[in-house]
Design a protein around this motif. Structure first.
Motif, PDB file in Angstrom:
ATOM      1  N   CYS A  42       0.802  -1.228   0.000  1.00  0.00           N
ATOM      2  CA  CYS A  42       0.000   0.000   0.000  1.00  0.00           C
ATOM      3  C   CYS A  42       0.837   1.283   0.000  1.00  0.00           C
ATOM      4  O   CYS A  42       0.383   2.304  -0.478  1.00  0.00           O
ATOM      5  N   GLU A  43       2.035   1.230   0.575  1.00  0.00           N
ATOM      6  CA  GLU A  43       2.902   2.412   0.748  1.00  0.00           C
ATOM      7  C   GLU A  43       2.227   3.486   1.586  1.00  0.00           C
ATOM      8  O   GLU A  43       2.571   4.658   1.498  1.00  0.00           O
ATOM      9  N   ASP A  44       1.244   3.104   2.372  1.00  0.00           N
ATOM     10  CA  ASP A  44       0.509   4.105   3.150  1.00  0.00           C
ATOM     11  C   ASP A  44       0.280   3.677   4.595  1.00  0.00           C
ATOM     12  O   ASP A  44      -0.636   4.141   5.251  1.00  0.00           O
ATOM     13  N   GLY A  45       1.092   2.745   5.084  1.00  0.00           N
ATOM     14  CA  GLY A  45       0.990   2.372   6.489  1.00  0.00           C
ATOM     15  C   GLY A  45      -0.242   1.574   6.850  1.00  0.00           C
ATOM     16  O   GLY A  45      -0.649   1.545   8.009  1.00  0.00           O
ATOM     17  N   GLU A  46      -0.872   0.941   5.864  1.00  0.00           N
ATOM     18  CA  GLU A  46      -2.119   0.222   6.134  1.00  0.00           C
ATOM     19  C   GLU A  46      -1.949  -1.297   6.177  1.00  0.00           C
ATOM     20  O   GLU A  46      -2.561  -1.970   7.000  1.00  0.00           O
ATOM     21  N   CYS A  47      -1.133  -1.853   5.259  1.00  0.00           N
ATOM     22  CA  CYS A  47      -1.142  -3.308   5.072  1.00  0.00           C
ATOM     23  C   CYS A  47      -0.140  -4.062   5.943  1.00  0.00           C
ATOM     24  O   CYS A  47      -0.313  -5.253   6.206  1.00  0.00           O
ATOM     25  N   GLY A  48       0.923  -3.424   6.376  1.00  0.00           N
ATOM     26  CA  GLY A  48       1.928  -4.085   7.210  1.00  0.00           C
ATOM     27  C   GLY A  48       2.923  -4.934   6.428  1.00  0.00           C
ATOM     28  O   GLY A  48       3.796  -5.572   7.022  1.00  0.00           O
ATOM     29  N   THR A  49       2.836  -4.939   5.113  1.00  0.00           N
ATOM     30  CA  THR A  49       3.735  -5.754   4.289  1.00  0.00           C
ATOM     31  C   THR A  49       5.195  -5.333   4.443  1.00  0.00           C
ATOM     32  O   THR A  49       6.100  -6.159   4.365  1.00  0.00           O
ATOM     33  N   CYS A  50       5.426  -4.069   4.672  1.00  0.00           N
ATOM     34  CA  CYS A  50       6.797  -3.541   4.690  1.00  0.00           C
ATOM     35  C   CYS A  50       7.430  -3.578   6.080  1.00  0.00           C
ATOM     36  O   CYS A  50       8.393  -2.861   6.341  1.00  0.00           O
ATOM     37  N   LEU A 101       7.433   0.222  10.116  1.00  0.00           N
ATOM     38  CA  LEU A 101       6.939   0.076   8.752  1.00  0.00           C
ATOM     39  C   LEU A 101       7.844   0.932   7.865  1.00  0.00           C
ATOM     40  O   LEU A 101       7.960   2.141   8.073  1.00  0.00           O
ATOM     41  N   CYS A 103       7.550   2.040   5.002  1.00  0.00           N
ATOM     42  CA  CYS A 103       6.908   3.117   4.254  1.00  0.00           C
ATOM     43  C   CYS A 103       6.540   4.299   5.148  1.00  0.00           C
ATOM     44  O   CYS A 103       6.130   5.342   4.649  1.00  0.00           O
TER      45      CYS A 103
HETATM   46 FE1  FES Z   1       1.681  -1.215   3.410  1.00  0.00          FE
HETATM   47 FE2  FES Z   1       3.991  -0.152   4.322  1.00  0.00          FE
HETATM   48  S1  FES Z   1       3.520  -0.895   2.346  1.00  0.00           S
HETATM   49  S2  FES Z   1       2.195  -0.661   5.424  1.00  0.00           S
END
Ligand code: FES
Length: 116
Positions: A42-50, A101, A103
Protein backbone atom coordinates in the motif's frame (compact mmCIF):
# COMPACT_ATOMS: atom_id res chain seq x y z
CA UNK A 1 25.60 11.24 6.54
CA UNK A 2 23.84 8.18 7.86
CA UNK A 3 24.75 4.64 6.95
CA UNK A 4 21.79 2.31 6.51
CA UNK A 5 22.62 -1.40 6.28
CA UNK A 6 19.91 -3.63 4.83
CA UNK A 7 20.18 -7.25 5.88
CA UNK A 8 18.25 -10.32 4.78
CA UNK A 9 19.34 -13.97 5.11
CA UNK A 10 18.63 -14.55 1.41
CA UNK A 11 20.66 -11.62 0.12
CA UNK A 12 24.05 -10.17 0.77
CA UNK A 13 23.98 -7.26 3.20
CA UNK A 14 24.02 -3.92 1.53
CA UNK A 15 25.00 -0.65 3.16
CA UNK A 16 23.84 2.58 1.59
CA UNK A 17 24.14 6.25 2.44
CA UNK A 18 21.07 8.15 3.48
CA UNK A 19 21.04 11.84 2.72
CA UNK A 20 21.36 13.57 6.05
CA UNK A 21 19.29 16.59 6.82
CA UNK A 22 16.44 15.99 4.41
CA UNK A 23 14.36 14.19 7.03
CA UNK A 24 11.65 13.48 4.54
CA UNK A 25 12.81 10.27 2.91
CA UNK A 26 11.17 7.08 4.08
CA UNK A 27 13.11 3.90 4.63
CA UNK A 28 11.09 2.26 1.84
CA UNK A 29 11.98 5.02 -0.62
CA UNK A 30 15.66 4.65 0.24
CA UNK A 31 15.42 0.87 -0.18
CA UNK A 32 13.72 1.16 -3.58
CA UNK A 33 16.25 3.71 -4.81
CA UNK A 34 18.98 1.22 -3.96
CA UNK A 35 17.18 -1.84 -5.34
CA UNK A 36 16.73 -3.45 -1.92
CA UNK A 37 13.89 -5.98 -2.33
CA UNK A 38 11.77 -5.02 0.67
CA UNK A 39 8.19 -6.21 0.18
CA UNK A 40 5.51 -3.54 0.10
CA UNK A 41 1.98 -3.02 -1.13
CA UNK A 42 0.00 0.00 0.00
CA UNK A 43 2.90 2.41 0.75
CA UNK A 44 0.51 4.11 3.15
CA UNK A 45 0.99 2.37 6.49
CA UNK A 46 -2.12 0.22 6.13
CA UNK A 47 -1.14 -3.31 5.07
CA UNK A 48 1.93 -4.09 7.21
CA UNK A 49 3.74 -5.75 4.29
CA UNK A 50 6.80 -3.54 4.69
CA UNK A 51 7.43 -4.51 8.32
CA UNK A 52 11.14 -4.40 9.17
CA UNK A 53 13.25 -4.68 12.30
CA UNK A 54 15.45 -1.66 12.92
CA UNK A 55 18.33 -1.35 15.36
CA UNK A 56 20.76 1.46 15.97
CA UNK A 57 24.41 0.72 15.23
CA UNK A 58 25.42 4.14 16.39
CA UNK A 59 26.44 3.35 19.97
CA UNK A 60 26.01 6.91 21.18
CA UNK A 61 22.33 7.09 20.47
CA UNK A 62 19.27 4.91 20.82
CA UNK A 63 16.98 6.86 18.54
CA UNK A 64 16.13 4.67 15.55
CA UNK A 65 14.26 7.34 13.66
CA UNK A 66 11.36 9.38 14.86
CA UNK A 67 8.47 8.11 16.96
CA UNK A 68 5.98 5.59 15.58
CA UNK A 69 3.25 7.07 13.42
CA UNK A 70 -0.35 6.38 14.40
CA UNK A 71 -0.65 3.98 11.46
CA UNK A 72 2.45 2.08 12.60
CA UNK A 73 1.05 1.79 16.12
CA UNK A 74 -2.17 0.30 14.78
CA UNK A 75 -0.48 -2.19 12.41
CA UNK A 76 2.08 -3.31 15.03
CA UNK A 77 -0.67 -3.79 17.63
CA UNK A 78 -2.98 -5.71 15.29
CA UNK A 79 -0.13 -7.92 14.01
CA UNK A 80 0.83 -8.77 17.58
CA UNK A 81 4.37 -7.40 17.27
CA UNK A 82 3.81 -5.03 20.18
CA UNK A 83 1.19 -5.36 22.89
CA UNK A 84 -0.89 -2.42 24.06
CA UNK A 85 1.03 -2.41 27.36
CA UNK A 86 4.42 -2.43 25.60
CA UNK A 87 3.24 0.37 23.36
CA UNK A 88 2.21 2.49 26.35
CA UNK A 89 5.50 1.78 28.13
CA UNK A 90 7.49 2.80 25.05
CA UNK A 91 5.64 6.09 24.93
CA UNK A 92 6.18 6.73 28.65
CA UNK A 93 9.89 5.81 28.51
CA UNK A 94 10.39 7.43 25.09
CA UNK A 95 11.94 4.23 23.71
CA UNK A 96 11.75 3.57 19.98
CA UNK A 97 10.17 0.38 18.69
CA UNK A 98 12.47 -2.12 16.95
CA UNK A 99 9.58 -2.91 14.58
CA UNK A 100 8.84 -0.30 11.98
CA UNK A 101 6.94 0.08 8.75
CA UNK A 102 9.46 0.98 6.07
CA UNK A 103 6.91 3.12 4.25
CA UNK A 104 6.33 5.20 7.39
CA UNK A 105 9.74 5.49 9.02
CA UNK A 106 11.64 8.64 8.10
CA UNK A 107 15.39 8.10 7.83
CA UNK A 108 17.33 10.34 10.18
CA UNK A 109 21.01 11.13 10.55
CA UNK A 110 21.71 7.88 12.32
CA UNK A 111 23.48 4.64 11.43
CA UNK A 112 20.97 1.80 11.50
CA UNK A 113 20.65 -1.88 10.67
CA UNK A 114 17.44 -2.81 8.88
CA UNK A 115 16.45 -6.48 8.86
CA UNK A 116 13.81 -7.30 6.28
FE1 FES B 1 1.68 -1.22 3.41
FE2 FES B 1 3.99 -0.15 4.32
S1 FES B 1 3.52 -0.90 2.35
S2 FES B 1 2.20 -0.66 5.42
Amino acid sequence: MALVTFSNPEYRDKTVYAVAGSHTETLLKLARENKIPINYECEDGECGTCLVKVSSVDQKHQRMGGPLTEKEKEVLRVSGKISKEEMEQMIVDDIPSPWRLACQMIVRDEDILVEY
